[in-house]
Enzyme design. Structure first.
Site, PDB file in Angstrom:
ATOM      1  N   GLY A  20       0.841  -1.194   0.000  1.00  0.00           N
ATOM      2  CA  GLY A  20       0.000   0.000   0.000  1.00  0.00           C
ATOM      3  C   GLY A  20       0.870   1.235   0.000  1.00  0.00           C
ATOM      4  O   GLY A  20       2.096   1.159   0.145  1.00  0.00           O
ATOM      5  N   LEU A  21       0.240   2.365  -0.159  1.00  0.00           N
ATOM      6  CA  LEU A  21       0.958   3.634  -0.189  1.00  0.00           C
ATOM      7  C   LEU A  21       1.632   3.945   1.141  1.00  0.00           C
ATOM      8  O   LEU A  21       1.230   3.414   2.183  1.00  0.00           O
ATOM      9  CB  LEU A  21      -0.010   4.760  -0.532  1.00  0.00           C
ATOM     10  CG  LEU A  21      -0.621   4.743  -1.934  1.00  0.00           C
ATOM     11  CD1 LEU A  21      -1.731   5.785  -2.032  1.00  0.00           C
ATOM     12  CD2 LEU A  21       0.444   4.984  -2.992  1.00  0.00           C
ATOM     13  N   GLY A  23       2.069   5.623   4.438  1.00  0.00           N
ATOM     14  CA  GLY A  23       1.062   6.182   5.329  1.00  0.00           C
ATOM     15  C   GLY A  23      -0.251   5.417   5.359  1.00  0.00           C
ATOM     16  O   GLY A  23      -1.180   5.809   6.062  1.00  0.00           O
ATOM     17  N   GLY A  25      -0.756   2.477   6.593  1.00  0.00           N
ATOM     18  CA  GLY A  25      -0.888   1.722   7.836  1.00  0.00           C
ATOM     19  C   GLY A  25      -0.228   0.357   7.818  1.00  0.00           C
ATOM     20  O   GLY A  25      -0.468  -0.464   8.706  1.00  0.00           O
ATOM     21  N   SER A  27       2.926  -0.642   8.418  1.00  0.00           N
ATOM     22  CA  SER A  27       3.789  -0.913   9.580  1.00  0.00           C
ATOM     23  C   SER A  27       2.966  -1.082  10.857  1.00  0.00           C
ATOM     24  O   SER A  27       3.251  -1.961  11.673  1.00  0.00           O
ATOM     25  CB  SER A  27       4.822   0.202   9.766  1.00  0.00           C
ATOM     26  OG  SER A  27       5.694   0.234   8.653  1.00  0.00           O
ATOM     27  N   SER A  94       5.935  -1.781  -2.234  1.00  0.00           N
ATOM     28  CA  SER A  94       5.966  -2.696  -3.389  1.00  0.00           C
ATOM     29  C   SER A  94       4.930  -2.282  -4.441  1.00  0.00           C
ATOM     30  O   SER A  94       3.929  -2.960  -4.626  1.00  0.00           O
ATOM     31  CB  SER A  94       5.793  -4.153  -2.950  1.00  0.00           C
ATOM     32  OG  SER A  94       4.735  -4.351  -2.052  1.00  0.00           O
TER      33      SER A  94
END
Length: 187
Positions: A20-21, A23, A25, A27, A94
């Site tokens: 995902g982009l 920011g 979420g 991590s 990715s």
């Protein structure tokens, strides 16, 4: 639902690939999953994009070729860790479909659970925990995914979680359910 197990009564070691982009979420979701797995006694390890770029992939930049190599290295490490019995949580932007397909091939389709952490660009820019979007919009960061570099959303992810619409507990629960479903397939 119970965890399917091998003969030694441990869950099959899989790789959960969070994409995902920046920011979105990834991590935070990885940490939540790690806490849940730890509480269940599941051997696991997190390979986070920021962390691997300070060691394993510190020699790589953000060009398309370097991103591909970053993903290849992480996938190879995840495959090795799976063979050693660990469930691996990979949290990486990715951005390209072909690179995620390569990761799936390296790890093995039966051991790969792709999760699209699908917060919108607008939500990610509002969150912007590291100030990266602001810097990218100002031209200070080249090849920034979602701004000056593409992000290709998964077309066949095992799961999509939108962290703008659900809290972390629900997102962790949904990914855990997808992990359990894959256990049933490989167990």
């Amino acid at each position: 639902m119970s965890i399917s197990t091998h003969a030694n009564h441990t869950p099959a070691p899989l790789t959960i690939w969070l994409t995902g982009l920046s920011g979105s979420g990834k991590s935070t979701l990885a940490q939540g999953l790690a806490e849940r797995f730890g509480g269940e006694g599941v051997l696991h390890f997190i390979l986070d994009g920021d962390t691997v770029r300070t060691g394993l992939c510190r020699d790589l930049g953000f060009s398309a070729a370097d991103r591909k190599e970053n993903i290849r290295r992480v996938a190879e490490v995840a495959a090795l860790m799976n063979r050693a019995g660990l469930t691996v949580i990979c949290a990486l932007i990715s951005p390209l479909l072909e690179d995620r397909r390569m990761a799936r091939e390296i790890i093995g389709a039966g051991r790969f659970v792709e999760v699209h952490v699908a917060a919108s660009l607008e939500v990610c820019e509002q969150r912007d925990p590291k100030g990266l979007y602001r810097r990218a919009r100002a031209g200070a960061i080249a090849d920034f995914t979602g701004i000056s570099a593409p992000y290709e959303a998964p077309t066949a992810a095992e799961l999509v979680v939108d962290t703008a619409l659900m809290g972390i507990d629900e997102a962790v629960a949904r990914v855990h359910q997808a992990w359990l479903a894959q256990q049933d397939l490989v167990g």
